[in-house]
Write an enzyme that holds these catalytic residues in place. Structure first.
Site, PDB file in Angstrom:
ATOM      1  N   THR A  90       0.824  -1.218   0.000  1.00 60.36           N
ATOM      2  CA  THR A  90       0.000   0.000   0.000  1.00 60.36           C
ATOM      3  C   THR A  90       0.855   1.264   0.000  1.00 60.36           C
ATOM      4  OG1 THR A  90      -1.502   1.257   1.410  1.00 60.36           O
ATOM      5  CG2 THR A  90      -0.132  -0.333   2.522  1.00 60.36           C
ATOM      6  N   ASP A  91       0.265   2.355  -0.503  1.00 61.59           N
ATOM      7  CA  ASP A  91       0.948   3.657  -0.447  1.00 61.59           C
ATOM      8  C   ASP A  91       1.146   4.122   0.996  1.00 61.59           C
ATOM      9  OD1 ASP A  91      -1.724   4.285   0.154  1.00 61.59           O
ATOM     10  OD2 ASP A  91      -1.955   5.755  -1.466  1.00 61.59           O
ATOM     11  N   GLU A  92       0.362   3.562   1.927  1.00 59.78           N
ATOM     12  CA  GLU A  92       0.436   4.030   3.324  1.00 59.78           C
ATOM     13  C   GLU A  92       1.778   3.732   3.977  1.00 59.78           C
ATOM     14  OE1 GLU A  92      -2.893   3.495   5.868  1.00 59.78           O
ATOM     15  OE2 GLU A  92      -4.339   3.663   4.246  1.00 59.78           O
ATOM     16  N   TYR A 146      -1.752  -0.443  11.172  1.00 58.75           N
ATOM     17  CA  TYR A 146      -1.971  -1.077   9.870  1.00 58.75           C
ATOM     18  C   TYR A 146      -0.769  -0.840   8.955  1.00 58.75           C
ATOM     19  CZ  TYR A 146      -3.327  -1.458   4.976  1.00 58.75           C
ATOM     20  OH  TYR A 146      -3.330  -1.759   3.626  1.00 58.75           O
TER      21      TYR A 146
HETATM   22  P1  NAD Z   1     -10.036  -6.967   2.340  1.00 64.40           P
HETATM   23  O1  NAD Z   1     -10.022  -6.618   3.785  1.00 64.40           O
HETATM   24  O2  NAD Z   1     -11.248  -6.719   1.527  1.00 64.40           O
HETATM   25  O3  NAD Z   1      -9.706  -8.532   2.180  1.00 64.40           O
HETATM   26  C1  NAD Z   1      -8.673  -9.160   2.870  1.00 64.40           C
HETATM   27  C2  NAD Z   1      -8.795 -10.665   2.596  1.00 64.40           C
HETATM   28  O4  NAD Z   1      -7.715 -11.330   3.280  1.00 64.40           O
HETATM   29  C3  NAD Z   1     -10.091 -11.270   3.131  1.00 64.40           C
HETATM   30  O5  NAD Z   1     -10.619 -12.186   2.207  1.00 64.40           O
HETATM   31  C4  NAD Z   1      -9.660 -11.971   4.411  1.00 64.40           C
HETATM   32  O6  NAD Z   1     -10.479 -13.065   4.770  1.00 64.40           O
HETATM   33  C5  NAD Z   1      -8.262 -12.409   4.030  1.00 64.40           C
HETATM   34  N1  NAD Z   1      -7.388 -12.613   5.192  1.00 64.40           N
HETATM   35  C6  NAD Z   1      -7.176 -11.762   6.229  1.00 64.40           C
HETATM   36  N2  NAD Z   1      -6.317 -12.306   7.108  1.00 64.40           N
HETATM   37  C7  NAD Z   1      -5.960 -13.515   6.593  1.00 64.40           C
HETATM   38  C8  NAD Z   1      -5.089 -14.526   7.042  1.00 64.40           C
HETATM   39  N3  NAD Z   1      -4.409 -14.428   8.186  1.00 64.40           N
HETATM   40  N4  NAD Z   1      -4.949 -15.625   6.263  1.00 64.40           N
HETATM   41  C9  NAD Z   1      -5.641 -15.762   5.099  1.00 64.40           C
HETATM   42  N5  NAD Z   1      -6.494 -14.834   4.662  1.00 64.40           N
HETATM   43  C10 NAD Z   1      -6.652 -13.716   5.387  1.00 64.40           C
HETATM   44  O7  NAD Z   1      -8.758  -6.283   1.726  1.00 64.40           O
HETATM   45  P2  NAD Z   1      -8.504  -5.531   0.340  1.00 64.40           P
HETATM   46  O8  NAD Z   1      -8.958  -4.138   0.465  1.00 64.40           O
HETATM   47  O9  NAD Z   1      -8.980  -6.380  -0.771  1.00 64.40           O
HETATM   48  O10 NAD Z   1      -6.903  -5.493   0.330  1.00 64.40           O
HETATM   49  C11 NAD Z   1      -6.151  -6.571  -0.214  1.00 64.40           C
HETATM   50  C12 NAD Z   1      -4.675  -6.227  -0.131  1.00 64.40           C
HETATM   51  O11 NAD Z   1      -4.411  -5.025  -0.834  1.00 64.40           O
HETATM   52  C13 NAD Z   1      -4.183  -5.988   1.302  1.00 64.40           C
HETATM   53  O12 NAD Z   1      -2.901  -6.553   1.416  1.00 64.40           O
HETATM   54  C14 NAD Z   1      -4.128  -4.473   1.422  1.00 64.40           C
HETATM   55  O13 NAD Z   1      -3.150  -4.078   2.366  1.00 64.40           O
HETATM   56  C15 NAD Z   1      -3.751  -4.087   0.008  1.00 64.40           C
HETATM   57  N6  NAD Z   1      -4.190  -2.742  -0.430  1.00 64.40           N
HETATM   58  C16 NAD Z   1      -5.503  -2.363  -0.262  1.00 64.40           C
HETATM   59  C17 NAD Z   1      -5.901  -1.123  -0.752  1.00 64.40           C
HETATM   60  C18 NAD Z   1      -7.327  -0.632  -0.614  1.00 64.40           C
HETATM   61  O14 NAD Z   1      -7.599   0.532  -0.897  1.00 64.40           O
HETATM   62  N7  NAD Z   1      -8.293  -1.475  -0.215  1.00 64.40           N
HETATM   63  C19 NAD Z   1      -4.972  -0.286  -1.388  1.00 64.40           C
HETATM   64  C20 NAD Z   1      -3.653  -0.729  -1.528  1.00 64.40           C
HETATM   65  C21 NAD Z   1      -3.287  -1.960  -1.056  1.00 64.40           C
HETATM   66  O1  DAU Z   2      -4.161   4.078   0.657  1.00 61.23           O
HETATM   67  C1  DAU Z   2      -4.401   2.707   0.559  1.00 61.23           C
HETATM   68  C2  DAU Z   2      -5.178   2.275   1.764  1.00 61.23           C
HETATM   69  O2  DAU Z   2      -6.492   2.783   1.595  1.00 61.23           O
HETATM   70  C3  DAU Z   2      -5.207   0.770   1.973  1.00 61.23           C
HETATM   71  O3  DAU Z   2      -3.911   0.316   2.226  1.00 61.23           O
HETATM   72  C4  DAU Z   2      -6.125   0.403   3.145  1.00 61.23           C
HETATM   73  O4  DAU Z   2      -6.233  -0.998   3.290  1.00 61.23           O
HETATM   74  C5  DAU Z   2      -7.494   1.004   2.904  1.00 61.23           C
HETATM   75  O5  DAU Z   2      -8.317   0.761   4.024  1.00 61.23           O
HETATM   76  C6  DAU Z   2      -7.392   2.502   2.630  1.00 61.23           C
HETATM   77  O6  DAU Z   2      -7.013   3.230   3.826  1.00 61.23           O
HETATM   78  P1  DAU Z   2      -7.676   4.643   4.201  1.00 61.23           P
HETATM   79  O7  DAU Z   2      -7.555   4.850   5.654  1.00 61.23           O
HETATM   80  O8  DAU Z   2      -7.202   5.710   3.284  1.00 61.23           O
HETATM   81  O9  DAU Z   2      -9.191   4.298   3.769  1.00 61.23           O
HETATM   82  P2  DAU Z   2     -10.607   4.544   4.491  1.00 61.23           P
HETATM   83  O10 DAU Z   2     -11.640   4.139   3.502  1.00 61.23           O
HETATM   84  O11 DAU Z   2     -10.656   3.957   5.853  1.00 61.23           O
HETATM   85  O12 DAU Z   2     -10.634   6.116   4.633  1.00 61.23           O
HETATM   86  C7  DAU Z   2     -10.444   6.967   3.506  1.00 61.23           C
HETATM   87  C8  DAU Z   2     -10.453   8.398   4.021  1.00 61.23           C
HETATM   88  O13 DAU Z   2     -11.792   8.713   4.477  1.00 61.23           O
HETATM   89  C9  DAU Z   2      -9.558   8.633   5.211  1.00 61.23           C
HETATM   90  O14 DAU Z   2      -8.995   9.937   5.121  1.00 61.23           O
HETATM   91  C10 DAU Z   2     -10.484   8.556   6.413  1.00 61.23           C
HETATM   92  C11 DAU Z   2     -11.791   9.100   5.851  1.00 61.23           C
HETATM   93  N1  DAU Z   2     -13.020   8.536   6.460  1.00 61.23           N
HETATM   94  C12 DAU Z   2     -13.161   7.194   6.532  1.00 61.23           C
HETATM   95  C13 DAU Z   2     -14.279   6.624   7.100  1.00 61.23           C
HETATM   96  C14 DAU Z   2     -14.405   5.121   7.193  1.00 61.23           C
HETATM   97  C15 DAU Z   2     -14.025   9.382   6.924  1.00 61.23           C
HETATM   98  O15 DAU Z   2     -13.904  10.621   6.847  1.00 61.23           O
HETATM   99  N2  DAU Z   2     -15.145   8.820   7.489  1.00 61.23           N
HETATM  100  C16 DAU Z   2     -15.309   7.486   7.611  1.00 61.23           C
HETATM  101  O16 DAU Z   2     -16.333   7.040   8.159  1.00 61.23           O
END
Ligand code: NAD
Ligand code: DAU
Length: 328
Positions: free
Chosen positions: A117-119, A141
């Site tokens: 992730t970019d985080e 995280y």
């Molecule tokens: P998500 O939370 O929707 O899904 C996570 C999946 O991993 C689920 O199916 C869960 O059951 C499985 N999982 C969790 N712990 C596990 C374990 N110990 N063993 C096996 N399976 C397990 O997540 P997502 O948003 O699809 O993110 C997927 C990946 O992409 C993550 O690694 C996340 O850090 C990365 N990522 C997410 C975002 C975003 O915006 N959502 C952006 C950049 C990177």
């Molecule tokens: O940047 C990539 C990341 O994006 C991934 O690695 C993470 O897994 C994913 O959860 C996401 O993280 P963020 O914290 O950026 O996403 P989130 O959807 O939780 O929040 C997006 C922005 O919105 C953040 O600035 C917090 C704000 N927010 C979020 C929620 C849930 C609100 O203002 N209100 C809310 O209720």
């Protein structure tokens, strides 16, 4: 493919099986965020199998990995707010889980892709992070994701394991669990519930449509250089409050639903990725934010079968705990 029952993983599995003809074994623990419904259209499809198990369990990993040519690891605990209220499971999955997978890949000399992730770079006021920017994570995280990245790099450096890391920006699209900003705001707006905006709502995220990220990861799997990291950034940045206003317009609501709530502790102000390196490999994002958001809002409106069980289950209790108010 680890974590394939989650949001991004399920899109990746669909792309690989349908568009590339790959055989895919999915290993997933089915946490609250992992749902077999996300892959229901693939059940029984040739070349697809599902193994219920955790990446930190070496026996489950061994059962899933036999016959594989590569490991792609999406499995993670992914919600920043949950990492603040309960970090322990983030350490187990991100650190022990990634280490268990790396050992299994090393033993079998498999190519290994880590989805990150970019985080991991932390917050940036101006400009964009490149792959050589220092890792400076802020939340449990992002710190555990950064830890996993470092472990992956150490296996490339020390054991010559063929690893690639993909760092994505904020994804959005169908099948995203409604704890995340966009699906939460879309579903609350559709139900006429309050839209909880953290702090002043001026935090900026770099939005990437989920199918674009899945394609970028596939690209890195095929063409990424061993030992390298690739940023996969979205084409558009947008402050949260503008995202919420766009969703209000798409759902036919008005701004009276907006409710400013207490800010997230340690909240990162802005994320921004430079993605020249993966562009040079031939990948580019296809979906602009306006079109992707419209498509996403329409999907949630039309797919109540998917979110109804979530909004009537444990999610309600999570919501009440986190926001101090009940869902309508
Ligand atoms: P998500 O939370 O929707 O899904 C996570 C999946 O991993 C689920 O199916 C869960 O059951 C499985 N999982 C969790 N712990 C596990 C374990 N110990 N063993 C096996 N399976 C397990 O997540 P997502 O948003 O699809 O993110 C997927 C990946 O992409 C993550 O690694 C996340 O850090 C990365 N990522 C997410 C975002 C975003 O915006 N959502 C952006 C950049 C990177
Ligand atoms: O940047 C990539 C990341 O994006 C991934 O690695 C993470 O897994 C994913 O959860 C996401 O993280 P963020 O914290 O950026 O996403 P989130 O959807 O939780 O929040 C997006 C922005 O919105 C953040 O600035 C917090 C704000 N927010 C979020 C929620 C849930 C609100 O203002 N209100 C809310 O209720």
């Amino acid at each position: 493919m680890c974590g394939g029952a989650g949001f991004i993983g399920s899109h990746f599995v669909r792309q690989r099986t349908r568009e590339h003809g790959d055989e895919v074994a999915v290993l997933d623990k089915l946490t609250y965020a992992g749902r077999e419904e996300n892959l229901r259209d693939l059940a029984g499809a040739p070349g697809y199998r599902f193994i219920h198990g955790a990446i930190e369990d070496p026996d489950a990993v061994a059962a899933a990995i036999d016959g594989c040519d590569a490991v792609v690891n999406f499995a993670a605990e992914t919600h920043v707010d949950r990492s603040i209220s309960g970090p322990e499971v983030f350490l187990t999955t991100q650190m022990n889980g990634t280490w268990t997978l790396l050992e299994a890949a090393r033993e079998r000399e498999l190519r290994y892709v880590q989805v990150s992730t970019d985080e991991v770079y932390g917050s940036i006021e101006e400009g964009s992070f490149t792959e050589s920017s220092p890792l400076d994570p802020s939340s449990p995280y992002s710190a555990t994701k950064a830890g996993a990245d470092l472990l992956v790099s150490s296996y490339a450096h020390t054991y010559d394991l063929e690893t690639v890391i993909c760092r994505g920006s904020n994804n959005y699209g169908p099948f995203q669990y409604p704890e995340k900003l966009i699906p939460l705001m879309v579903l609350n707006a559709l139900h006429g519930d309050a839209l909880p905006v953290y702090g002043d709502g001026m935090q900026v995220r770099n939005w990437l449509y989920v199918e674009d990220f899945a394609g970028g990861i596939g690209h890195a799997l095929a063409y990424g250089a061993p030992g390298e990291a690739y940023n996969v950034g979205g084409p558009d940045e947008c402050p949260n409050i503008d995202v919420v206003r766009r969703i209000i317009a798409l759902t036919g609501r008005d701004e009276s639903l907006i409710e400013y709530v207490t800010d997230r502790p340690g909240h990162d102000r802005r994320y921004s990725l430079g993605w020249e390196k993966i562009r040079a490999l031939g990948w580019t994002a296809q979906v602009r934010f306006e079109a992707g958001l419209e498509r996403t809002a329409a999907w949630y409106r039309d797919n109540a079968w998917w979110w109804e069980p979530i909004r009537s289950g444990e999610y309600r209790a999570y919501y009440e705990r986190h926001y101090g108010r009940a869902l309508g």
